[in-house]
Design a protein around this motif. Structure first.
Motif, PDB file in Angstrom:
ATOM      1  N   LYS A 127     -87.111  88.194 -47.035  1.00 60.93           N
ATOM      2  CA  LYS A 127     -85.705  88.343 -46.691  1.00 60.93           C
ATOM      3  C   LYS A 127     -85.326  87.445 -45.513  1.00 60.93           C
ATOM      4  CE  LYS A 127     -85.047  93.091 -48.293  1.00 60.93           C
ATOM      5  NZ  LYS A 127     -84.701  94.464 -47.896  1.00 60.93           N
ATOM      6  N   GLU A 128     -84.089  86.999 -45.531  1.00 65.47           N
ATOM      7  CA  GLU A 128     -83.596  86.125 -44.475  1.00 65.47           C
ATOM      8  C   GLU A 128     -82.990  86.960 -43.360  1.00 65.47           C
ATOM      9  OE1 GLU A 128     -81.250  82.044 -44.717  1.00 65.47           O
ATOM     10  OE2 GLU A 128     -79.941  83.757 -45.104  1.00 65.47           O
ATOM     11  N   VAL A 129     -83.504  86.800 -42.165  1.00 66.26           N
ATOM     12  CA  VAL A 129     -83.006  87.552 -41.013  1.00 66.26           C
ATOM     13  C   VAL A 129     -81.610  87.074 -40.650  1.00 66.26           C
ATOM     14  CG1 VAL A 129     -83.344  88.021 -38.558  1.00 66.26           C
ATOM     15  CG2 VAL A 129     -85.308  88.023 -40.119  1.00 66.26           C
ATOM     16  N   ASN A 130     -80.691  88.011 -40.445  1.00 67.46           N
ATOM     17  CA  ASN A 130     -79.343  87.693 -39.998  1.00 67.46           C
ATOM     18  C   ASN A 130     -79.340  87.708 -38.469  1.00 67.46           C
ATOM     19  OD1 ASN A 130     -76.578  87.711 -39.258  1.00 67.46           O
ATOM     20  ND2 ASN A 130     -76.027  88.549 -41.254  1.00 67.46           N
ATOM     21  N   GLU A 131     -79.315  86.538 -37.876  1.00 64.72           N
ATOM     22  CA  GLU A 131     -79.430  86.427 -36.426  1.00 64.72           C
ATOM     23  C   GLU A 131     -78.170  86.859 -35.692  1.00 64.72           C
ATOM     24  OE1 GLU A 131     -80.934  82.686 -35.161  1.00 64.72           O
ATOM     25  OE2 GLU A 131     -82.733  82.801 -36.412  1.00 64.72           O
ATOM     26  N   ASN A 132     -77.087  87.091 -36.432  1.00 63.76           N
ATOM     27  CA  ASN A 132     -75.829  87.500 -35.799  1.00 63.76           C
ATOM     28  C   ASN A 132     -75.639  89.007 -35.736  1.00 63.76           C
ATOM     29  OD1 ASN A 132     -74.894  84.799 -35.388  1.00 63.76           O
ATOM     30  ND2 ASN A 132     -74.407  84.692 -37.578  1.00 63.76           N
ATOM     31  N   LEU A 133     -76.597  89.744 -36.292  1.00 60.45           N
ATOM     32  CA  LEU A 133     -76.513  91.198 -36.266  1.00 60.45           C
ATOM     33  C   LEU A 133     -77.551  91.771 -35.310  1.00 60.45           C
ATOM     34  CD1 LEU A 133     -76.055  92.040 -40.060  1.00 60.45           C
ATOM     35  CD2 LEU A 133     -74.298  91.921 -38.276  1.00 60.45           C
ATOM     36  N   ALA A 134     -77.182  92.862 -34.647  1.00 55.36           N
ATOM     37  CA  ALA A 134     -78.084  93.487 -33.690  1.00 55.36           C
ATOM     38  C   ALA A 134     -79.265  94.129 -34.415  1.00 55.36           C
ATOM     39  CB  ALA A 134     -77.337  94.529 -32.862  1.00 55.36           C
ATOM     40  N   SER A 135     -80.399  94.134 -33.762  1.00 65.73           N
ATOM     41  CA  SER A 135     -81.600  94.751 -34.315  1.00 65.73           C
ATOM     42  C   SER A 135     -81.673  96.206 -33.887  1.00 65.73           C
ATOM     43  CB  SER A 135     -82.838  94.006 -33.810  1.00 65.73           C
ATOM     44  OG  SER A 135     -82.886  94.079 -32.382  1.00 65.73           O
ATOM     45  N   SER A 136     -82.629  96.928 -34.449  1.00 59.62           N
ATOM     46  CA  SER A 136     -82.897  98.299 -34.025  1.00 59.62           C
ATOM     47  C   SER A 136     -84.306  98.359 -33.451  1.00 59.62           C
ATOM     48  CB  SER A 136     -82.760  99.272 -35.200  1.00 59.62           C
ATOM     49  OG  SER A 136     -83.631  98.898 -36.256  1.00 59.62           O
TER      50      SER A 136
END
Length: 402
Positions: A127-136
């Motif tokens: 899967k491609e990580v979305n760098e614009n969304l916050a992580s948990s």
């Protein structure tokens, strides 16, 4: 009326966890993948053994407030070996549901872009990580333990998703030493079950063949990461009975005053192993495993780290320790740490001095430097080996401190 614990919850809370020796840590893993599917971990009890006569080990003794938060935290009785009880307050969910990523201090689960073609996810790099969304945050077994204490009436199957499975293992213990300097020794290593059985990872044993190609699922070792977090103690209080037994409960339980947590080690123990994904044909059954890699991406510590509102990828953390030596295990050459690595370095330690402690149950006291360590073990999701292709991989970690 006291609520009776359900049989289902009782079964959840009696599963096994990890066996560890400071000289020998054994972790048995059955893995799917961060990028694609589910994964689980099985393990046994926890034991810690000192490697030097100049140092001793103690279990971490904690007491708790009425709301389930930690009230006191300090060392138990120091000795050459400690056998930890099988946890009964969290191990219902002590299994990996997905990999995590991070530098050892900050471990996270990022958000991913939506994919339309699941096969392409398997075919390429996951899967491609979305760098614009916050992580948990990546929750550990200790996080789940605290949630269970603070929510005793919640059935395990009804925990919030982030507390249903641990993404990393954490193990806490204390070391007392005559010296401030403590090192992870050069012979420390991570070894697969196949190698423990006297075979190279290039050998595909019965029950070890991946469904994704003719290679050994114990190649999972290439994705494992290890970190040690240290806190030096400026005060240690241990209270003893008239018969010189350590008091571990109530207001006289062991307590410490400790420095802030600082990462002492981020270790890539098996850079010599790499899973090769066939991206040209798209065939997901002809992947291969390289087992004697001597350079390249597998010799770098890569991970995602949180930013303001998103995440960013660190391609190569050059402060990480990459295994550079070899040890022989059952006539098999296995990658090892290679150089002694200091795990007691702090930018400001002028307040760190020895404390007076009982050396045994006779009442004799001596001065020691005392450190609390948290061992963290996880499967780094940015590595190609962190895939369902490695489902069923098993390994052990052998650590030597001195």
């Amino acid at each position: 009326m006291k609520k009776k614990t359900s049989r289902k919850r009782h079964l959840f809370l009696t599963k096994n966890f990890i066996m560890m020796l400071v000289m020998l840590v054994v972790i048995i893993v059955a893995v799917s993948a961060w990028f694609t599917q589910y994964k689980t971990v099985t393990a046994d009890s926890i034991s810690v053994k000192a490697a030097s006569t100049e140092s001793q080990i103690a279990r971490c003794i904690k007491t708790y407030n009425s709301d389930g938060t930690v009230k006191t935290d300090g060392p138990g009785t120091f000795g050459d070996k400690v056998v930890f009880d099988i946890p009964t307050d969290f191990s219902s969910l002590a299994k990996f549901s997905k990999d995590c990523t991070g530098n050892g201090m900050d471990l996270i689960v990022p958000e991913f872009n939506v994919t339309n073609d699941f096969e392409s996810v398997r075919k390429n790099d996951g899967k491609e990580v979305n760098e614009n969304l916050a992580s948990s945050p990546a929750r550990s077994n200790l996080d789940i333990a605290q949630y269970a204490r603070q929510n005793p009436t919640v059935d395990a199957e009804n925990y919030p998703d982030e507390y249903k499975d641990c993404k990393l293992y954490e193990l806490e213990f204390y070391i007392r030493s005559k010296s401030k300097d403590i090192s992870l020794q050069a012979n420390s290593l991570l070894v697969s079950e196949t190698e423990l059985r006297g075979h190279n990872l290039s050998t595909v044993l019965d029950g070890k063949k991946s469904e994704y190609g003719n290679f050994n699922v114990d190649g999972l070792v290439g994705a494992i990461r290890v970190a040690l977090i240290g806190e030096y103690c400026t005060e240690v209080i241990q209270n003893w009975t008239n018969t010189n037994q350590l008091i571990t409960e109530g207001d006289q339980a062991p307590t410490t005053v400790r420095s802030a947590k600082e990462k002492q080690l981020l270790w890539v123990p098996r850079p010599d192993v790499k899973l090769n994904v066939n991206q040209e044909t798209g065939n997901i059954t002809d992947w291969t495993l390289s087992t004697e890699v001597s350079s390249g991406d597998s010799y770098k510590a890569s991970y995602y780290t949180p930013t303001s509102g998103g995440v960013t990828k660190v391609e190569d953390d050059n402060s990480a320790v990459i295994s550079s030596g070899t040890e022989t295990v059952n006539n098999v050459s296995v990658k090892s740490l290679g150089e002694p690595t200091n795990i007691s370095h702090y930018p400001s330690s002028e307040n760190w001095d020895t404390v007076s402690l009982n050396i045994d149950t006779t009442g004799v006291r001596e001065n020691y430097y005392v450190t609390k360590y948290t061992l963290r073990v996880w499967i780094e999701g940015t590595d190609s080996e962190a895939r369902r292709a490695m489902d069923g991989g098993k390994f052990s970690i052998r650590l030597s401190f001195g």
